[in-house]
Design an enzyme around this catalytic site. Sequence first.
Site, PDB file in Angstrom:
ATOM      1  N   HIS A 102      -4.666   6.726   4.621  1.00 55.29           N
ATOM      2  CA  HIS A 102      -3.429   5.435   4.136  1.00 55.29           C
ATOM      3  C   HIS A 102      -2.687   5.565   5.007  1.00 55.29           C
ATOM      4  CE1 HIS A 102      -6.144   4.069   0.293  1.00 55.29           C
ATOM      5  NE2 HIS A 102      -6.512   4.718   1.275  1.00 55.29           N
ATOM      6  N   GLU A 104       0.275   5.327   3.429  1.00 54.21           N
ATOM      7  CA  GLU A 104       1.589   6.024   3.621  1.00 54.21           C
ATOM      8  C   GLU A 104       1.573   7.933   3.445  1.00 54.21           C
ATOM      9  OE1 GLU A 104      -0.130   3.803   2.205  1.00 54.21           O
ATOM     10  OE2 GLU A 104       1.027   3.008   0.459  1.00 54.21           O
ATOM     11  N   CYS A 129      -1.157   1.535  -3.095  1.00 52.73           N
ATOM     12  CA  CYS A 129      -2.749   1.295  -3.341  1.00 52.73           C
ATOM     13  C   CYS A 129      -2.514   2.384  -4.778  1.00 52.73           C
ATOM     14  CB  CYS A 129      -3.723   1.695  -2.791  1.00 52.73           C
ATOM     15  SG  CYS A 129      -4.014   3.041  -2.258  1.00 52.73           S
ATOM     16  N   CYS A 132      -2.432   6.204  -3.252  1.00 57.38           N
ATOM     17  CA  CYS A 132      -0.569   6.579  -2.405  1.00 57.38           C
ATOM     18  C   CYS A 132       0.182   7.054  -3.251  1.00 57.38           C
ATOM     19  CB  CYS A 132      -0.850   5.507  -1.439  1.00 57.38           C
ATOM     20  SG  CYS A 132      -1.717   5.406  -0.187  1.00 57.38           S
TER      21      CYS A 132
HETATM   22  O1  LIG Z   1      -1.717   1.870   0.468  1.00 54.17           O
HETATM   23  C1  LIG Z   1      -2.528   1.169   0.716  1.00 54.17           C
HETATM   24  C2  LIG Z   1      -3.739   0.438   0.587  1.00 54.17           C
HETATM   25  C3  LIG Z   1      -4.487   0.449   1.876  1.00 54.17           C
HETATM   26  N1  LIG Z   1      -4.329   1.185   2.848  1.00 54.17           N
HETATM   27  C4  LIG Z   1      -4.787   1.077   4.137  1.00 54.17           C
HETATM   28  C5  LIG Z   1      -6.772   1.904   3.114  1.00 54.17           C
HETATM   29  C6  LIG Z   1      -7.529   1.287   4.659  1.00 54.17           C
HETATM   30  O2  LIG Z   1      -7.453   1.605   5.583  1.00 54.17           O
HETATM   31  C7  LIG Z   1      -7.486  -0.299   4.691  1.00 54.17           C
HETATM   32  C8  LIG Z   1      -8.162  -1.417   3.539  1.00 54.17           C
HETATM   33  O3  LIG Z   1      -7.838  -0.569   2.366  1.00 54.17           O
HETATM   34  O4  LIG Z   1      -5.954  -0.026   4.433  1.00 54.17           O
HETATM   35  C9  LIG Z   1      -3.624   2.096   3.282  1.00 54.17           C
HETATM   36  O5  LIG Z   1      -2.998   2.600   4.093  1.00 54.17           O
HETATM   37  N2  LIG Z   1      -2.230   2.205   1.529  1.00 54.17           N
HETATM   38 ZN   LIG Z   2      -3.137   3.408  -0.287  1.00 57.23          ZN
END
Ligand SMILES: O=c1ccn([C@H]2C[C@H](O)[C@@H](CO)O2)c(=O)[nH]1
Ligand SMILES: [Zn+2]
Length: 295
Positions: A102, A104, A129, A132
């Site tokens: 992710h 973060e 999310c 994270c």
């Molecule tokens: O907090 C979040 C939520 C989702 N994603 C990314 C993970 C995946 O690559 C895409 C769809 O979930 O978004 C993040 O980078 N951070």
């Molecule tokens: Zn995330």
Amino acid sequence: MRASVQEAIAALPTPFKEAVTKIVSAPKFDATISAQDYAELLEKAGLSDAEARVALLPIAAAYSVAPISKFYVGAIARGESGRLYLGANMEYEGVQLNQSVHAEQSAISHAWLKGESQLKDITINYSPCGHCRQFMNELKGAESLQVQLPDREAKLLHTYLPEAFGPSDLGIDQPLLAPVNHGLTVQEDDELIKAAVDATNRSHAPYTRNLSGVAVRDNQGNVHMGMYAENAAFNPSMPPLQVALNLMNLADVSLAEIQEVVLVETANANNSHLQDTQAMLEALNPDIPLSYLAI
Ligand SMILES: O=c1ccn([C@H]2C[C@H](O)[C@@H](CO)O2)c(=O)[nH]1
Ligand SMILES: [Zn+2]
């Protein structure tokens, strides 16, 4: 500079665009912005601190590699030193979704690898999310970490993660980002193996004690390190290969440019990264040689 970053810069409002271009197009730009450059940027653009970090998010998101979701998340972690570290999500075709990184995690592991031992804040283009929020609760200073989203006031991580579960529930007081040296040594002259051992010595594995690190050599001969980062809730942990591949991506090296990989981990630990590392590399390119050392 990749096309997506050029496009993100082109879409910025003036005079912010000129000030950002000066920083991002410098030959030594490494997807970080020093406190001094950032202070100058604020002055030139006439933006507040929060406005400027939010305005920089499209640059961070331009580093996203998201062939599955095509959902481009950008994050900017600011260390205690005042330096800003960009990050973006990374997805890998051909392996389980839980191998994804992710944005973060990308920005935070970037700051960690480049020597920050605590973060002041993190700015993200979407609400973080649950995974994270949990990942961030592993950090040194998690209780004072500010989360900044576009069009919102900054809030503490714990406002986003009330009644948090964390390392202390498992009796662990060694937070992620606190500088460590586990002191493992090997009799080796090989530069790539030495880099993977260095990464292992900086890894965060208080739950399994499977200290682990990766070093990736790209086809220009540059070495990218990755330390394993465990999480109290286990699933949000970052495997060492992903940490290295994320750093490589932020250094503007594509996944197609991996030449060789070394994985080091503790011998006789109660888990192993070997099979997942092999599976990830197999999915990227079955010809990438992987050396493995259990020490
Ligand atoms: O907090 C979040 C939520 C989702 N994603 C990314 C993970 C995946 O690559 C895409 C769809 O979930 O978004 C993040 O980078 N951070
Ligand atoms: Zn995330």
